[in-house]
Write a protein that holds these residues in place. Structure first.
Motif, PDB file in Angstrom:
ATOM      1  N   TYR A 154       0.534   2.809  11.801  1.00  0.00           N
ATOM      2  CA  TYR A 154      -0.435   3.060  10.734  1.00  0.00           C
ATOM      3  C   TYR A 154      -1.849   2.840  11.265  1.00  0.00           C
ATOM      4  CZ  TYR A 154      -2.785   2.694   6.229  1.00  0.00           C
ATOM      5  OH  TYR A 154      -3.631   2.881   5.174  1.00  0.00           O
ATOM      6  N   GLU A 155      -1.991   1.709  12.016  1.00  0.00           N
ATOM      7  CA  GLU A 155      -3.298   1.377  12.574  1.00  0.00           C
ATOM      8  C   GLU A 155      -3.767   2.476  13.520  1.00  0.00           C
ATOM      9  OE1 GLU A 155      -3.455  -1.865  15.318  1.00  0.00           O
ATOM     10  OE2 GLU A 155      -5.419  -2.507  14.601  1.00  0.00           O
ATOM     11  N   THR A 156      -2.854   2.916  14.389  1.00  0.00           N
ATOM     12  CA  THR A 156      -3.194   3.974  15.341  1.00  0.00           C
ATOM     13  C   THR A 156      -3.639   5.235  14.602  1.00  0.00           C
ATOM     14  OG1 THR A 156      -1.401   3.105  16.678  1.00  0.00           O
ATOM     15  CG2 THR A 156      -2.361   5.168  17.397  1.00  0.00           C
ATOM     16  N   SER A 157      -2.921   5.564  13.522  1.00  0.00           N
ATOM     17  CA  SER A 157      -3.228   6.797  12.800  1.00  0.00           C
ATOM     18  C   SER A 157      -4.611   6.749  12.154  1.00  0.00           C
ATOM     19  CB  SER A 157      -2.152   7.080  11.756  1.00  0.00           C
ATOM     20  OG  SER A 157      -2.340   6.224  10.658  1.00  0.00           O
ATOM     21  N   PRO A 168       0.834  -1.195   0.000  1.00  0.00           N
ATOM     22  CA  PRO A 168       0.000   0.000   0.000  1.00  0.00           C
ATOM     23  C   PRO A 168       0.873   1.250   0.000  1.00  0.00           C
ATOM     24  CG  PRO A 168      -0.465  -1.454   1.869  1.00  0.00           C
ATOM     25  CD  PRO A 168       0.832  -1.880   1.294  1.00  0.00           C
ATOM     26  N   GLN A 169       0.379   2.320  -0.602  1.00  0.00           N
ATOM     27  CA  GLN A 169       1.100   3.579  -0.713  1.00  0.00           C
ATOM     28  C   GLN A 169       1.506   4.114   0.657  1.00  0.00           C
ATOM     29  OE1 GLN A 169       0.991   4.468  -4.338  1.00  0.00           O
ATOM     30  NE2 GLN A 169       2.917   4.877  -3.343  1.00  0.00           N
ATOM     31  N   GLY A 170       0.515   4.123   1.580  1.00  0.00           N
ATOM     32  CA  GLY A 170       0.728   4.699   2.914  1.00  0.00           C
ATOM     33  C   GLY A 170       1.860   4.005   3.661  1.00  0.00           C
ATOM     34  N   LYS A 207      -5.513  -6.969  -1.508  1.00  0.00           N
ATOM     35  CA  LYS A 207      -5.667  -5.918  -2.535  1.00  0.00           C
ATOM     36  C   LYS A 207      -6.457  -4.761  -1.936  1.00  0.00           C
ATOM     37  CE  LYS A 207      -5.246  -7.483  -7.257  1.00  0.00           C
ATOM     38  NZ  LYS A 207      -4.991  -8.931  -7.178  1.00  0.00           N
ATOM     39  N   ASP A 208      -6.109  -3.566  -2.311  1.00  0.00           N
ATOM     40  CA  ASP A 208      -6.811  -2.377  -1.823  1.00  0.00           C
ATOM     41  C   ASP A 208      -6.857  -2.319  -0.300  1.00  0.00           C
ATOM     42  OD1 ASP A 208      -7.356  -1.491  -4.388  1.00  0.00           O
ATOM     43  OD2 ASP A 208      -9.098  -2.838  -4.512  1.00  0.00           O
ATOM     44  N   PHE A 209      -5.759  -2.673   0.293  1.00  0.00           N
ATOM     45  CA  PHE A 209      -5.666  -2.743   1.751  1.00  0.00           C
ATOM     46  C   PHE A 209      -6.113  -1.448   2.424  1.00  0.00           C
ATOM     47  CE2 PHE A 209      -2.895  -1.728   5.448  1.00  0.00           C
ATOM     48  CZ  PHE A 209      -3.424  -2.643   6.344  1.00  0.00           C
ATOM     49  N   GLU A 210      -5.649  -0.316   1.883  1.00  0.00           N
ATOM     50  CA  GLU A 210      -5.944   0.960   2.523  1.00  0.00           C
ATOM     51  C   GLU A 210      -7.443   1.250   2.556  1.00  0.00           C
ATOM     52  OE1 GLU A 210      -2.309   3.989   2.088  1.00  0.00           O
ATOM     53  OE2 GLU A 210      -2.720   2.818   0.287  1.00  0.00           O
ATOM     54  N   LYS A 211      -8.094   0.965   1.441  1.00  0.00           N
ATOM     55  CA  LYS A 211      -9.549   1.195   1.382  1.00  0.00           C
ATOM     56  C   LYS A 211     -10.256   0.282   2.376  1.00  0.00           C
ATOM     57  CE  LYS A 211     -10.217   2.638  -3.299  1.00  0.00           C
ATOM     58  NZ  LYS A 211     -10.350   1.987  -4.606  1.00  0.00           N
ATOM     59  N   LEU A 212      -9.882  -1.003   2.336  1.00  0.00           N
ATOM     60  CA  LEU A 212     -10.516  -1.983   3.219  1.00  0.00           C
ATOM     61  C   LEU A 212     -10.355  -1.585   4.687  1.00  0.00           C
ATOM     62  CD1 LEU A 212      -9.442  -5.359   1.561  1.00  0.00           C
ATOM     63  CD2 LEU A 212     -11.754  -4.400   1.655  1.00  0.00           C
TER      64      LEU A 212
END
Ligand SMILES: Nc1ncnc2c1ncn2[C@@H]1O[C@H](COP(=O)(O)OP(=O)(O)O)[C@@H](O)[C@H]1O
Ligand SMILES: [Mg+2]
Lengths: 260, 395
Positions: B155-158, B65-67, B110-115
């Protein structure tokens, strides 16, 4: 003649440790090593304490040197009592046995200076005596070698020299020739005679008849902690040679037999 | 004859200081060994926990993922895209075998950030899963795993940030660096010092007393007119000086290398201690050494040989180490002055106190004075023993 050493009725009893009981196969808890022993050594004489192993010779000499103190009786060393003023006694005598060892790390030269200092001998006198004694015993060559690297005979000579750094008038010597090779033994006996020649009073203990015959003026025969006979060598050997006389006395005291 | 004590001291010093082997083994080696061992251990620990500069950690990723890629900037993590299927299996195989070139395999849906953004716990259902494969036997792999997990946590915290704890670079631990150094030293030093001081004494005392007795050289001294008290004092003083020097060597090695052992942690700094602490320390060390030397001397004079002496002293050594450990773990710490009359315990407690910058000077005084008194009584006993035929001429 002056009575320089007076042994008066000294008695010494030791506790026998469990280990000693095993070694000597005895159940006795105590051992009377010296039993009311008396004798006198006169000024300028060599006194020989003659006796078999375990007779109490070493114990007697140690009491004379104020290393151990008698249970009863007293010893006067040139007027000083071993019981009341042991330090005085130690200052007046030179005591030597093969049990006294020198620290192997040091050189004869250093040890001579060290013991001179302990005896309070001033530096100049010590230096003079060192030169004289080292010369007499051929130690000079080895003076800067560590004791560890010296031969047994040389070690014994150094010990002897160091025991008389303070030029004592009385010399007590336990088994002087024990364990020495013939040459060193001869040096030692010659030296004792030389000391006698210079008016010193000497007490030696030994179990060797020939040594007594060679150097002693007076003999004490010690058996089982008691004085069995004590007289001039001349008187003791008037009828028989020393060895025969000794075994006669031994047989008499030990109940008619000396099979041991 | 009045100076016989000095004569004995001079002899003992000569015996010791002109013997290169002795000087090396009792003065140089302890400090040097401690310094080397602690430094090496420290470097080892540092490389265990810290990532070496410059080496990148290889991460093979499916669907990066980009992030996450952005959050990994500035870390040693280097990403390689995997297309999934066989390629991923190959990467896992390499990881299992500890092959070079792959330290971690990360599989994102796939599409981890969206999910992730869409997922709400209240709706039920499984949260999107990220799979991190690593090999814990490989140091690099473990590091990569730890790092990646940290990044994901952040990342999760954010995603659901409701509040922050201790944000920014502000310093929140209000303990001063001085306090932290002090606490650390006060834990370690007493225990180490009790061990070092004792081993310093053990290196010289049994040899000098039981050894001389065993070899018959002390009897040679006893036939001279020297006072037994001079011999006892001369021995104790000279041996104490040597034991103190040996203890100082260990102490120096410890103080210089403890910070290294701790992997160069910033606040570890022995310079928090001033002249006062070191002077107090010296008082404790000297009085303690006097006491230990006297104790070991008495035991050695009773013993028939060096071996026996060492054996008999061991229990005392264990007790003194125990006091050191008690001080380290802060067990049975007392502040009442009477407690500082207990030998060895008082030394360990005082050293702990001095190094924590929190010591009652009076307790140190009680310790020093009482130890010296005990040593004095010991010297008296030793004098009696040197004069006793039962001890010196026993069969
Ligand atoms: N310190 C001691 N403890 C116990 N027994 C001893 C001790 N010294 C000597 N003895 C005993 O006393 C006796 C006399 O010993 P010692 O004087 O050495 O005899 P010598 O020198 O004539 O051979 C021996 O039986 C010996 O075992
Ligand atoms: Mg004998």
């Amino acid at each position: 003649m002056r009575e320089l050493l007076k042994v008066q009725n000294v008695k010494k009893t030791f506790r026998v440790s469990a280990r000693q009981q095993k070694i000597q196969r005895t159940k006795e808890r105590t051992k009377v090593a010296v039993d009311r022993l008396s004798f006198t050594a006169y000024e300028g004489e060599v006194f020989g304490l003659l006796g078999p192993n375990g007779a109490g010779k070493t114990t007697t000499l140690r009491m004379m040197a104020a290393l151990i103190s008698p249970d009863e009786g007293d010893i006067l060393v040139d007027g000083s009592s071993v019981v009341k003023s042991p330090d005085e006694v130690r200052a007046k005598i030179g005591f030597l046995t093969s049990e006294l060892k020198l620290e192997e790390f040091f050189t004869p030269n250093y040890l001579f200076d060290f013991f001179s200092e302990l005896h309070g001998v001033d530096k100049a006198t010590a230096a003079r005596r060192k030169q004289e004694l080292f010369g007499k015993f051929n130690i000079s060559e080895y003076a800067e070698m560590k004791v560890a690297n010296l031969s047994t005979g040389m070690k014994q000579k150094v010990s002897l020299v160091i025991s008389i750094v303070h030029d004592p008038d009385i010399i007590i010597f336990d088994e002087p020739t024990n364990g020495l090779d013939v040459l060193t033994a001869k040096t030692v006996t010659d030296f004792l005679l030389d000391l006698r020649g210079r008016g010193k009073t000497i007490v030696v203990s030994t179990h060797i008849f020939s040594l007594v015959e060679k150097i002693c003026d007076r003999v004490g025969i010690i058996l089982d902690g008691r004085m069995a006979a004590c007289d001039t060598l001349e008187n003791i050997t008037a009828e028989k040679p020393l060895e025969e006389k000794f075994f006669d006395i031994f047989a008499e005291k030990a109940g008619g037999t000396y099979e041991k | 004859m009045k100076n016989n004590m000095v004569t004995v001291i001079k002899k003992e010093f000569r015996r010791f200081f002109t013997d290169r082997r002795m000087v090396l083994t009792t003065l140089v080696m302890p400090g040097l060994m401690i310094y080397i061992v602690y430094s090496v251990m420290g470097t080892g620990l540092a490389s265990q926990f810290g990532q070496e500069e410059g080496t990148a950690l290889q991460v093979s990723v499916e669907n990066l993922p980009q992030g996450i890629a952005a959050a990994s900037k500035g870390t040693p993590l280097e990403f390689t895209e995997l297309s999934g299927g066989q390629e991923t299996d190959g990467a896992l195989e390499g990881l299992r075998e500890g092959a070079e070139g792959c330290d971690l395999v990360a599989v994102f849906p796939k599409d981890f950030e969206k999910l992730a953004a869409a997922y709400d716990k209240a709706d039920g259902g499984d949260a999107p899963a990220v799979r991190l494969y690593y090999n814990s036997v490989q140091t690099d792999s473990s590091s990569a795993y730890d790092m990646m997990e940290e990044i994901l946590d952040a990342y999760e915290t954010s995603l659901a940030n409701k509040f922050d704890v201790n944000p920014g670079d502000e310093k929140y631990d209000l303990a001063t660096e001085e306090d932290m150094s002090a606490q650390f030293f006060s834990m370690m030093v007493p225990m180490l010092m009790m061990v070092f001081l004792f081993s310093g004494c053990m290196a010289v005392v049994p040899e000098s007393i039981a050894g001389e007795k065993e070899r018959g050289t002390i009897a040679t001294l006893l036939v001279t007119p020297m006072k037994r008290s001079h011999l006892a004092l001369g021995k104790i003083i000279s041996l104490s000086v040597i034991a103190v020097l040996s203890g100082l060597s260990s102490f120096l090695g410890t103080m210089l290398s403890l910070p290294k052992l701790m992997g160069g942690v910033q606040y570890m700094d022995a310079s928090v201690y001033g002249i006062q602490e070191y002077l107090l320390m010296l008082a404790v060390v000297i009085s303690t050494v006097l006491l230990i030397v006297t104790l070991v001397s008495i035991v050695s004079a009773f013993a028939k040989n060096v071996k026996e002496a060492t054996g008999w002293v061991t229990p005392i050594m264990i007790v003194s180490m125990l006091f050191g450990v008690m001080s380290m773990l802060d067990i049975a710490s007392q502040t009442g002055m009477a407690w500082f009359l207990i030998p060895l315990y008082n030394s360990a407690q005082c050293m702990g106190g001095i190094f924590s910058l929190d010591v009652d000077v009076w307790n140190v005084a009680v310790t020093a004075v009482s130890n010296i008194c005990y040593a004095g009584i010991g010297v008296f006993a030793l004098t009696k023993m040197f004069g006793s035929e039962k001890v010196m001429f026993s069969k």
